[in-house]
Design a protein around this motif. Sequence first.
Motif: not given
Length: 84
Positions: A31-39
């Motif tokens: 939501a802050q634009g800091r996490n581009e991709l995760s899993g």
Amino acid sequence: MNRYLVMLMRRPQCDPAIVPLHREFLEDLRAQGRNELSGPFSDKSGGAYLLRAASPAEALAIAHRDPAHTSGGWDITVHEWLAD
């Protein structure tokens, strides 16, 4: 902002109850634009996320706020990503 690969590897004492808190942390970063991709990794050994931060110190500080880290259940490493 630079990109940093945050890798998390589960320790034997990993508490599964922390996973929802970790996911909430990642959603907040998104939501802050800091996490581009995760899993998670397919073998359930851990996971990774691509973090945006101004410096290596900031990236490490953010990763160290992750409940996966604060719980002591995962080993976390942060690597600057020099992707094209």
